[in-house]
Motif scaffolding. Structure first.
Motif, mmCIF file in Angstrom:
data_model
loop_
_atom_site.group_PDB
_atom_site.id
_atom_site.type_symbol
_atom_site.label_atom_id
_atom_site.label_comp_id
_atom_site.label_asym_id
_atom_site.label_seq_id
_atom_site.Cartn_x
_atom_site.Cartn_y
_atom_site.Cartn_z
ATOM 1 N N ASP A 45 0.833 -1.202 0.000
ATOM 2 C CA ASP A 45 0.000 0.000 0.000
ATOM 3 C C ASP A 45 0.866 1.250 0.000
ATOM 4 O O ASP A 45 2.080 1.189 0.209
ATOM 5 N N GLY A 46 0.208 2.382 -0.225
ATOM 6 C CA GLY A 46 0.925 3.648 -0.325
ATOM 7 C C GLY A 46 1.595 4.088 0.965
ATOM 8 O O GLY A 46 2.683 4.662 0.943
ATOM 9 N N GLU A 47 0.974 3.830 2.093
ATOM 10 C CA GLU A 47 1.575 4.195 3.388
ATOM 11 C C GLU A 47 2.871 3.423 3.624
ATOM 12 O O GLU A 47 3.861 3.989 4.074
ATOM 13 N N LYS A 48 2.844 2.123 3.320
ATOM 14 C CA LYS A 48 4.057 1.313 3.482
ATOM 15 C C LYS A 48 5.142 1.768 2.510
ATOM 16 O O LYS A 48 6.324 1.744 2.841
ATOM 17 N N ILE A 50 5.679 4.807 1.451
ATOM 18 C CA ILE A 50 6.267 6.029 2.000
ATOM 19 C C ILE A 50 7.172 5.703 3.187
ATOM 20 O O ILE A 50 8.283 6.234 3.296
ATOM 21 N N ALA A 51 6.737 4.800 4.056
ATOM 22 C CA ALA A 51 7.578 4.383 5.186
ATOM 23 C C ALA A 51 8.863 3.734 4.682
ATOM 24 O O ALA A 51 9.960 4.002 5.208
ATOM 25 N N HIS A 54 11.219 6.397 3.247
ATOM 26 C CA HIS A 54 11.776 7.248 4.308
ATOM 27 C C HIS A 54 12.547 6.425 5.338
ATOM 28 O O HIS A 54 13.023 6.968 6.328
ATOM 29 N N ARG A 76 -4.923 2.835 1.143
ATOM 30 C CA ARG A 76 -4.383 3.787 2.110
ATOM 31 C C ARG A 76 -3.853 5.077 1.486
ATOM 32 O O ARG A 76 -4.184 6.142 1.959
ATOM 33 N N ARG A 77 -3.023 5.034 0.490
ATOM 34 C CA ARG A 77 -2.616 6.195 -0.311
ATOM 35 C C ARG A 77 -2.449 5.701 -1.732
ATOM 36 O O ARG A 77 -1.824 4.679 -1.956
ATOM 37 N N GLU A 81 -0.234 9.841 -5.106
ATOM 38 C CA GLU A 81 0.245 10.478 -3.880
ATOM 39 C C GLU A 81 1.671 10.029 -3.552
ATOM 40 O O GLU A 81 2.511 10.844 -3.146
ATOM 41 N N VAL A 82 1.940 8.746 -3.750
ATOM 42 C CA VAL A 82 3.285 8.225 -3.510
ATOM 43 C C VAL A 82 4.272 8.848 -4.500
ATOM 44 O O VAL A 82 5.355 9.295 -4.121
#
Length: 150
Positions: A45-48, A50-51, A54, A76-77, A81-82
């Motif tokens: 997913d998009g949140e993972k 980004i994590a 980063h 999620r995103r 967005e990513v």
């Protein structure tokens, strides 16, 4: 493989951001059988994503990818967005991002390029064509193109 400034050869790091288990499995198989030594990390997913990029726990010890394969339709995103986060971050924007998605929407294609996607590939539904697309990505992005070093 990438040869760094100290002449150490390492595998090309690829981040696959994909939520479809079948597409993940097929991409893993095709790249494993490929001619270029690579290491494929997968987030769903998009949140993972980004994590991961980063290097936030649980990804604090992973290397940054040399290449990102990014689906647009993510939980999620979404992929746009990513992509926006990657290309607006000075320490990440050099990473080539290949949009690999089922979306054929002109708005998605235009938005991806406006956000500086390096390429947009519509994911084939046919198994043979899907395999051919992944091999084409490998042939071009991992063989012909000179990827930036960190």
């Amino acid at each position: 493989m990438i040869v760094n400034s100290t002449n150490v050869v390492r595998a090309i790091e690829i981040l696959l951001v994909e939520d479809n288990p079948g597409d993940i499995r097929l991409t893993q198989e095709v790249l494993k059988e490929g001619k270029i030594h690579n290491h494929l990390n997968v987030v769903e997913d998009g949140e993972k994503a980004i994590a991961f990029l980063h290097q936030i726990e649980p990804y604090s010890h992973v290397p940054l990818p040399d290449l990102v394969l990014l689906d647009l339709n993510l939980p999620r995103r979404n992929g746009l967005e990513v992509l926006k986060m990657i290309k607006s971050n000075e320490s990440l924007r050099h990473i080539p991002v290949i949009i690999f998605t089922t979306s054929q929407a002109e708005d998605d294609i235009a938005s991806a390029y406006k956000l500086y996607a390096n390429c947009y590939i519509i994911k084939p539904i046919d198994l043979e064509q899907f395999t051919r697309s992944i091999k084409s990505i490998e042939d071009f992005w991992l063989t012909i193109v000179k990827l930036p070093q960190e």
